[in-house]
Design a protein around this motif. Structure first.
Motif, short mmCIF file in Angstrom:
data_model
loop_
_atom_site.label_atom_id
_atom_site.label_comp_id
_atom_site.label_asym_id
_atom_site.label_seq_id
_atom_site.Cartn_x
_atom_site.Cartn_y
_atom_site.Cartn_z
N PHE A 33 29.57 28.00 47.78
CA PHE A 33 29.57 26.54 47.95
C PHE A 33 30.97 25.96 47.76
O PHE A 33 31.43 25.13 48.55
N LEU A 34 31.65 26.39 46.70
CA LEU A 34 32.98 25.84 46.41
C LEU A 34 33.99 26.22 47.49
O LEU A 34 34.88 25.43 47.81
N GLU A 35 33.87 27.42 48.03
CA GLU A 35 34.79 27.84 49.09
C GLU A 35 34.61 26.96 50.32
O GLU A 35 35.57 26.55 50.94
N ARG A 36 33.37 26.63 50.63
CA ARG A 36 33.10 25.77 51.78
C ARG A 36 33.63 24.35 51.54
O ARG A 36 34.15 23.71 52.45
N ILE A 37 33.52 23.87 50.32
CA ILE A 37 33.94 22.50 50.01
C ILE A 37 35.46 22.40 49.87
O ILE A 37 36.08 21.50 50.43
N PHE A 38 36.07 23.33 49.12
CA PHE A 38 37.48 23.20 48.76
C PHE A 38 38.41 24.23 49.38
O PHE A 38 39.62 24.13 49.25
N GLY A 39 37.87 25.26 50.02
CA GLY A 39 38.71 26.30 50.63
C GLY A 39 38.86 27.51 49.71
O GLY A 39 38.59 27.45 48.52
N LYS A 40 39.31 28.61 50.33
CA LYS A 40 39.40 29.89 49.63
C LYS A 40 40.39 29.90 48.47
O LYS A 40 40.25 30.65 47.53
N ASP A 41 41.43 29.09 48.54
CA ASP A 41 42.49 29.14 47.54
C ASP A 41 42.34 28.10 46.43
O ASP A 41 43.29 27.85 45.69
N SER A 42 41.18 27.52 46.31
CA SER A 42 40.97 26.47 45.33
C SER A 42 40.97 27.03 43.91
O SER A 42 40.32 28.04 43.63
N PRO A 43 41.67 26.37 42.99
CA PRO A 43 41.62 26.80 41.59
C PRO A 43 40.21 26.67 41.00
O PRO A 43 39.85 27.40 40.08
N GLU A 91 32.49 12.48 43.28
CA GLU A 91 31.94 11.13 43.23
C GLU A 91 33.04 10.09 43.24
O GLU A 91 32.91 9.03 43.85
N THR A 92 34.13 10.38 42.56
CA THR A 92 35.22 9.42 42.42
C THR A 92 36.16 9.43 43.63
O THR A 92 36.51 8.37 44.15
N LEU A 93 36.55 10.62 44.05
CA LEU A 93 37.57 10.73 45.09
C LEU A 93 37.04 11.15 46.45
O LEU A 93 37.75 11.07 47.45
N GLY A 94 35.80 11.64 46.49
CA GLY A 94 35.24 12.11 47.76
C GLY A 94 35.72 13.51 48.09
O GLY A 94 36.35 14.19 47.27
N LEU A 95 35.42 13.92 49.30
CA LEU A 95 35.83 15.25 49.77
C LEU A 95 37.34 15.32 49.92
O LEU A 95 37.99 14.29 50.14
N PRO A 96 37.90 16.52 49.85
CA PRO A 96 39.34 16.66 50.12
C PRO A 96 39.66 16.08 51.50
O PRO A 96 38.87 16.19 52.43
#
Length: 158
Positions: A33-43, A91-96
């Motif tokens: 899920f996190l890879e789909r939302i933020f990409g493979k290199d997300s901390p 919730e605060t900033l939305g999607l990247p």
């Protein structure tokens, strides 16, 4: 906003309380899920990946001495904190930013392409085909020029 992504992450938080909790299975789902939302290199992805149990005898004794293990489980607590922070961010900033633009572009193109063409593009985008750019361009060439111009105008003005 990112309602679907937040709902997925809240489901993952709820799974942390399951009686038969499997950390590795949970991490695999969450990483997808996190890879789909933020990409493979997300901390954020790396933080979930690095969650693990410390099986030293002192650590186990201090954590599980008397009482419910679920409430004291440091890995589950840390996982909840990480996902809670990610949900607050969404919730605060939305999607990247890049994700939002890509979703908007995809939404606009979905109106112009057939279902088959959309599936072909999705398959190409997720493939390692070295010629995927040319193949996607070939599919997009089928859109009439006036519709393409209107789609680009909508994208720029949104």
């Amino acid at each position: 906003m990112a309602e679907k992504e937040i709902a997925l992450l809240k489901t993952q938080i709820a799974r942390l309380d399951e009686k038969k909790f499997d950390l590795e299975a949970w991490k695999n789902h969450t990483e997808i899920f996190l890879e789909r939302i933020f990409g493979k290199d997300s901390p954020k992805l790396k933080m979930i990946h690095n969650l693990h149990y410390d099986y030293s005898s002192w650590s186990l004794r201090d954590t599980y001495a008397g009482g419910s293990t679920k409430d004291k489980d440091p890995v589950r607590i840390q996982a909840k904190e990480i996902l809670g922070a990610i949900i607050t961010e969404l919730e605060t900033l939305g999607l990247p930013r890049g994700k939002q633009e890509k979703l908007k572009m995809k939404e606009l193109l979905d109106d112009e392409l057939t279902g088959r063409q959309v599936k072909e593009i999705d398959t190409l985008l997720s493939s390692d085909d070295p010629e995927k750019t040319e193949k996607v361009a070939k599919i997009l060439e089928t859109i009439p020029v006036e519709n393409l111009a209107a789609t680009i105008a909508k994208l720029l003005t949104s």
